[in-house]
Write a protein that holds these residues in place. Structure first.
Motif, mmCIF file in Angstrom:
data_model
loop_
_atom_site.group_PDB
_atom_site.id
_atom_site.type_symbol
_atom_site.label_atom_id
_atom_site.label_comp_id
_atom_site.label_asym_id
_atom_site.label_seq_id
_atom_site.Cartn_x
_atom_site.Cartn_y
_atom_site.Cartn_z
ATOM 1 N N PHE A 282 -50.239 69.170 -27.717
ATOM 2 C CA PHE A 282 -49.399 69.104 -28.981
ATOM 3 C C PHE A 282 -47.887 69.098 -28.751
ATOM 4 C CE2 PHE A 282 -49.873 73.400 -27.926
ATOM 5 C CZ PHE A 282 -48.729 73.867 -28.295
ATOM 6 N N LEU A 283 -47.143 69.551 -27.700
ATOM 7 C CA LEU A 283 -45.881 69.550 -27.716
ATOM 8 C C LEU A 283 -45.453 68.108 -26.750
ATOM 9 C CD1 LEU A 283 -44.968 72.983 -26.452
ATOM 10 C CD2 LEU A 283 -44.145 71.802 -28.189
ATOM 11 N N ARG A 284 -46.303 67.896 -25.685
ATOM 12 C CA ARG A 284 -45.865 66.627 -25.144
ATOM 13 C C ARG A 284 -46.001 65.153 -26.023
ATOM 14 N NH1 ARG A 284 -49.589 67.015 -20.334
ATOM 15 N NH2 ARG A 284 -50.932 68.227 -21.720
ATOM 16 N N PRO A 285 -46.951 65.175 -26.854
ATOM 17 C CA PRO A 285 -47.114 64.111 -27.720
ATOM 18 C C PRO A 285 -45.878 64.131 -28.723
ATOM 19 C CG PRO A 285 -49.189 64.759 -27.299
ATOM 20 C CD PRO A 285 -47.994 65.950 -26.803
ATOM 21 N N ALA A 286 -45.421 65.264 -29.267
ATOM 22 C CA ALA A 286 -44.504 65.535 -30.115
ATOM 23 C C ALA A 286 -43.134 64.971 -29.636
ATOM 24 C CB ALA A 286 -44.303 66.898 -30.577
ATOM 25 N N PHE A 287 -42.829 65.172 -28.320
ATOM 26 C CA PHE A 287 -41.724 64.633 -27.803
ATOM 27 C C PHE A 287 -41.694 63.236 -27.835
ATOM 28 C CE2 PHE A 287 -40.550 68.926 -26.367
ATOM 29 C CZ PHE A 287 -39.365 69.019 -26.506
ATOM 30 N N ARG A 288 -42.995 62.691 -27.251
ATOM 31 C CA ARG A 288 -42.919 61.026 -26.946
ATOM 32 C C ARG A 288 -42.919 60.418 -28.375
ATOM 33 N NH1 ARG A 288 -46.576 62.767 -22.897
ATOM 34 N NH2 ARG A 288 -48.453 62.512 -24.474
ATOM 35 N N GLN A 289 -43.582 61.218 -29.400
ATOM 36 C CA GLN A 289 -43.666 60.334 -30.644
ATOM 37 C C GLN A 289 -42.328 60.227 -31.292
ATOM 38 O OE1 GLN A 289 -46.099 63.133 -32.629
ATOM 39 N NE2 GLN A 289 -47.939 62.456 -32.039
ATOM 40 N N ASN A 290 -41.433 61.062 -31.102
ATOM 41 C CA ASN A 290 -39.913 61.405 -31.603
ATOM 42 C C ASN A 290 -38.890 60.778 -30.721
ATOM 43 O OD1 ASN A 290 -40.218 62.231 -34.300
ATOM 44 N ND2 ASN A 290 -41.500 63.815 -33.143
ATOM 45 N N LYS A 291 -39.241 60.094 -29.499
ATOM 46 C CA LYS A 291 -38.346 59.654 -28.485
ATOM 47 C C LYS A 291 -37.038 58.634 -29.271
ATOM 48 C CE LYS A 291 -37.752 57.189 -24.345
ATOM 49 N NZ LYS A 291 -38.671 56.622 -23.157
ATOM 50 N N GLN A 292 -37.395 57.830 -30.041
ATOM 51 C CA GLN A 292 -36.435 56.962 -30.796
ATOM 52 C C GLN A 292 -35.391 58.093 -31.751
ATOM 53 O OE1 GLN A 292 -38.701 53.927 -32.336
ATOM 54 N NE2 GLN A 292 -37.954 52.455 -30.793
ATOM 55 N N VAL A 293 -36.185 58.734 -32.356
ATOM 56 C CA VAL A 293 -35.366 59.736 -33.578
ATOM 57 C C VAL A 293 -34.518 60.542 -32.520
ATOM 58 C CG1 VAL A 293 -35.918 61.825 -34.821
ATOM 59 C CG2 VAL A 293 -37.513 59.821 -34.884
ATOM 60 N N ILE A 294 -34.809 61.047 -31.510
ATOM 61 C CA ILE A 294 -33.802 61.889 -30.705
ATOM 62 C C ILE A 294 -32.865 61.174 -30.160
ATOM 63 C CG2 ILE A 294 -33.790 63.256 -28.395
ATOM 64 C CD1 ILE A 294 -36.918 63.939 -28.706
ATOM 65 N N GLN A 295 -33.093 59.857 -29.824
ATOM 66 C CA GLN A 295 -31.951 58.881 -29.282
ATOM 67 C C GLN A 295 -31.009 58.500 -30.447
ATOM 68 O OE1 GLN A 295 -31.277 57.820 -26.021
ATOM 69 N NE2 GLN A 295 -29.345 57.371 -27.328
ATOM 70 N N GLN A 296 -31.553 58.317 -31.590
ATOM 71 C CA GLN A 296 -30.765 58.132 -33.060
ATOM 72 C C GLN A 296 -29.913 59.333 -33.314
ATOM 73 O OE1 GLN A 296 -32.997 57.085 -36.216
ATOM 74 N NE2 GLN A 296 -31.498 56.965 -37.602
ATOM 75 N N LEU A 297 -30.503 60.756 -33.072
ATOM 76 C CA LEU A 297 -29.761 61.912 -33.394
ATOM 77 C C LEU A 297 -28.417 61.959 -32.218
ATOM 78 C CD1 LEU A 297 -32.448 64.299 -34.042
ATOM 79 C CD2 LEU A 297 -30.941 63.540 -35.765
ATOM 80 N N LEU A 298 -28.768 61.678 -31.077
ATOM 81 C CA LEU A 298 -27.689 61.700 -29.990
ATOM 82 C C LEU A 298 -26.636 60.528 -30.595
ATOM 83 C CD1 LEU A 298 -29.697 62.238 -26.888
ATOM 84 C CD2 LEU A 298 -27.939 63.581 -27.743
ATOM 85 N N ASP A 299 -27.000 59.454 -30.963
ATOM 86 C CA ASP A 299 -26.112 58.308 -31.160
ATOM 87 C C ASP A 299 -25.277 58.531 -32.105
ATOM 88 O OD1 ASP A 299 -27.329 56.748 -29.073
ATOM 89 O OD2 ASP A 299 -28.412 55.489 -30.417
#
Length: 136
Positions: free
Chosen positions: A108-125
């Motif tokens: 449940f954790l690892r897929p949650a990170f993978r599912q949100n990779k683009q969202v995480i990058q967008q937050l950083l940007d």
């Protein structure tokens, strides 16, 4: 001859801004991932989601973000408890008993990170743009 030119290094200021922006984005990102992880948990494991905790720390060299659960069953759900015994394998009584104690992984954790990779990058940007383009 007197010179009016003076070089002023802003390295520490820029480094602090980068660290601050990264920590802020990481905090937001971990909340997004935490919400996704809760959704990834099956109904029989919903209680694990109530024990998810995140932490972001600044060190001298990096920003470290952690997300995990204080529930002791969380690693067993994420990774399982062992390899299931093949249906075609010869089973003794002890094999059958052992097979009932094997829990298949339900990540449940690892897929949650993978599912949100683009969202995480967008937050950083967004955070970097705010800090370095006049917003913060």
């Amino acid at each position: 001859m007197k010179s009016d030119f003076q070089f002023i290094s802003r390295k520490e200021t820029v480094t602090d801004l980068i660290a601050s922006a990264t920590a802020s984005a990481a905090t937001e990102a971990l909340e997004v991932v935490k919400d996704a992880a809760k959704k990834n948990l099956g109904s029989e494991h919903r209680a694990i989601g109530n024990h998810l905790v995140s932490d972001v720390r600044l060190t001298d060299a990096m920003v470290v973000g952690k997300l995990g659960s204080q529930d002791q069953e969380a690693p067993l759900v994420e990774f399982g408890t062992g390899e299931p015994i093949s249906k075609n394998a010869h089973k003794t009584k002890s094999d059958s008993e052992e097979a009932t104690n094997v829990t298949e992984a339900s990540p449940f954790l690892r897929p949650a990170f993978r599912q949100n990779k683009q969202v995480i990058q967008q937050l950083l940007d967004e955070e970097y743009n705010t800090k370095f383009n006049g917003g913060g």
